[in-house]
Write an enzyme that holds these catalytic residues in place. Structure first.
Site, mmCIF file in Angstrom:
data_model
loop_
_atom_site.group_PDB
_atom_site.id
_atom_site.type_symbol
_atom_site.label_atom_id
_atom_site.label_comp_id
_atom_site.label_asym_id
_atom_site.label_seq_id
_atom_site.Cartn_x
_atom_site.Cartn_y
_atom_site.Cartn_z
ATOM 1 N N GLU A 145 -4.970 2.451 -3.985
ATOM 2 C CA GLU A 145 -3.479 2.288 -4.086
ATOM 3 C C GLU A 145 -2.898 1.227 -3.702
ATOM 4 O OE1 GLU A 145 -4.663 4.535 -0.052
ATOM 5 O OE2 GLU A 145 -5.380 4.191 -2.187
ATOM 6 N N ASP A 189 0.741 -1.276 0.137
ATOM 7 C CA ASP A 189 0.011 -0.198 -0.096
ATOM 8 C C ASP A 189 0.925 1.070 0.001
ATOM 9 O OD1 ASP A 189 -3.001 0.822 0.529
ATOM 10 O OD2 ASP A 189 -1.642 2.347 1.750
ATOM 11 N N ASN A 214 -3.039 13.076 -3.499
ATOM 12 C CA ASN A 214 -4.122 13.516 -4.305
ATOM 13 C C ASN A 214 -4.655 14.554 -3.943
ATOM 14 O OD1 ASN A 214 -4.568 11.101 -6.351
ATOM 15 N ND2 ASN A 214 -5.620 10.212 -4.765
ATOM 16 N N HIS A 244 -5.853 14.511 -8.757
ATOM 17 C CA HIS A 244 -5.995 13.396 -8.816
ATOM 18 C C HIS A 244 -5.129 12.765 -10.268
ATOM 19 C CE1 HIS A 244 -8.912 12.065 -6.067
ATOM 20 N NE2 HIS A 244 -9.436 13.179 -6.146
#
Length: 309
Positions: free
Chosen positions: A211, A168, A176, A181
């Site tokens: 993610e 992760d 973001n 984004h």
């Protein structure tokens, strides 16, 4: 290897193949959309007209290379097209030369293959779309669910090791929110490319969601999986994102788990242990690898520097 002939496959029917035999071949080829099965079926069906030892099909555009049977010193190869669309090259191989009547028969037989082959390629493309993440080009979560069960069954049947990594990206929401984004998407694309370059050819990478990525490591023990996780962590740290944002740095936390064969662990339990190890890495400071131990609950942070950013 000698090549006797190369030409387009779509030509007029050859008189060496009767209408009944042609209809029987067409009917047989319409029973499957799986490309490997179609080519094996075609190979079996045409043997009465053209004895051969092997068949080879290549489609560079689709990244397909299929070899069936044995190789031989003599080869007849045909480039297959339909309505201007290249469908690839199909070859027969054997130990003796192909004669002209056999080549004429093969050309007529290939006419029966053209539309089933086109349909099989379209079906394969549709499957790839179903199981591929459009942003990164990696396998998606649906592909993971199938591949994990398949590799789990294989590991249990053969008694071979199986491991997974759950990875992760750290503070991805902050990326973001800070850079937008579009920048986040570019980060995901670069991480996917980094993963591809770092893992082995036999490893499978999945974008599990957002993610989060999962890497399936067949025939890999816990120590080997941990070493790969550390290589991935360092490779992600080294990704250059200066063109996205001058101060942007990427780190990742990774949970590692190996299948507990003696405890008859399920795929869901294996993923849960790796996921728990991942969250231990997050709680431990991020940018680190945590290995789940074999009792399905404990985890050990054996290596990895905490995230100081």
């Amino acid at each position: 290897m000698r090549q006797e002939q190369a030409k387009l496959a779509v030509i007029d029917d050859s008189p060496t193949l009767g209408p009944i035999q042609r209809l029987e071949l067409l009917a047989a080829l319409q029973t499957t959309l799986a490309l490997d099965n179609l080519l094996e079926l075609f190979r079996r069906q045409i043997r009465p007209w053209i004895p051969h030892e092997g068949l080879c099909y290549r489609n560079e555009e689709a990244g397909i290379a299929i070899e069936l049977g044995r190789k031989g010193p003599h080869r007849c190869a045909y480039r297959l097209t339909l309505e201007g669309k290249d469908l690839g090259e199909l070859s027969l191989l054997r130990r003796r030369r192909f004669c002209e009547p056999e080549l004429a028969s093969f050309e007529s037989l290939l006419c029966c293959l053209i539309y089933p082959l086109r349909n099989a390629l379209l079906y394969r493309q549709a499957l790839q779309s179903t199981y591929t993440d459009p942003l990164t080009g990696l396998y998606n979560r649906a592909a993971w669910q199938q591949a994990c069960v398949r590799e789990w069954k294989l590991a249990r049947r053969q008694g071979t090791p199986l491991a997974i990594l759950v990875l992760d990206l750290d503070y991805f929401k902050r990326i973001n929110d800070t850079y937008g984004h579009a920048a986040g998407d570019q980060v995901l694309i670069r991480v996917a490319g980094c993963l591809r370059k770092t893992v082995r050819a036999s490893d499978m990478i999945f974008r599990y969601g957002g993610e989060e990525f999962v890497i399936l490591l067949s025939n890999t023990c816990l120590d080997g999986a941990e070493l790969l996780a550390q290589r991935l962590r360092l490779a992600i740290n080294a990704i250059d994102c200066a063109d996205i944002a001058p101060d942007l740095k990427i780190t990742a936390s990774i949970g590692v788990a190996a299948l507990a064969l003696l405890q008859e662990e399920t795929p869901e339990e294996l993923l849960r242990r790796a996921d728990e190890a991942l969250y231990q890495a997050k709680r431990g400071g991020r940018n680190r690898v945590v290995v789940a131990l074999g009792d399905k609950s404990q985890g050990t942070d054996r290596r990895g520097a905490p995230d100081t950013t």
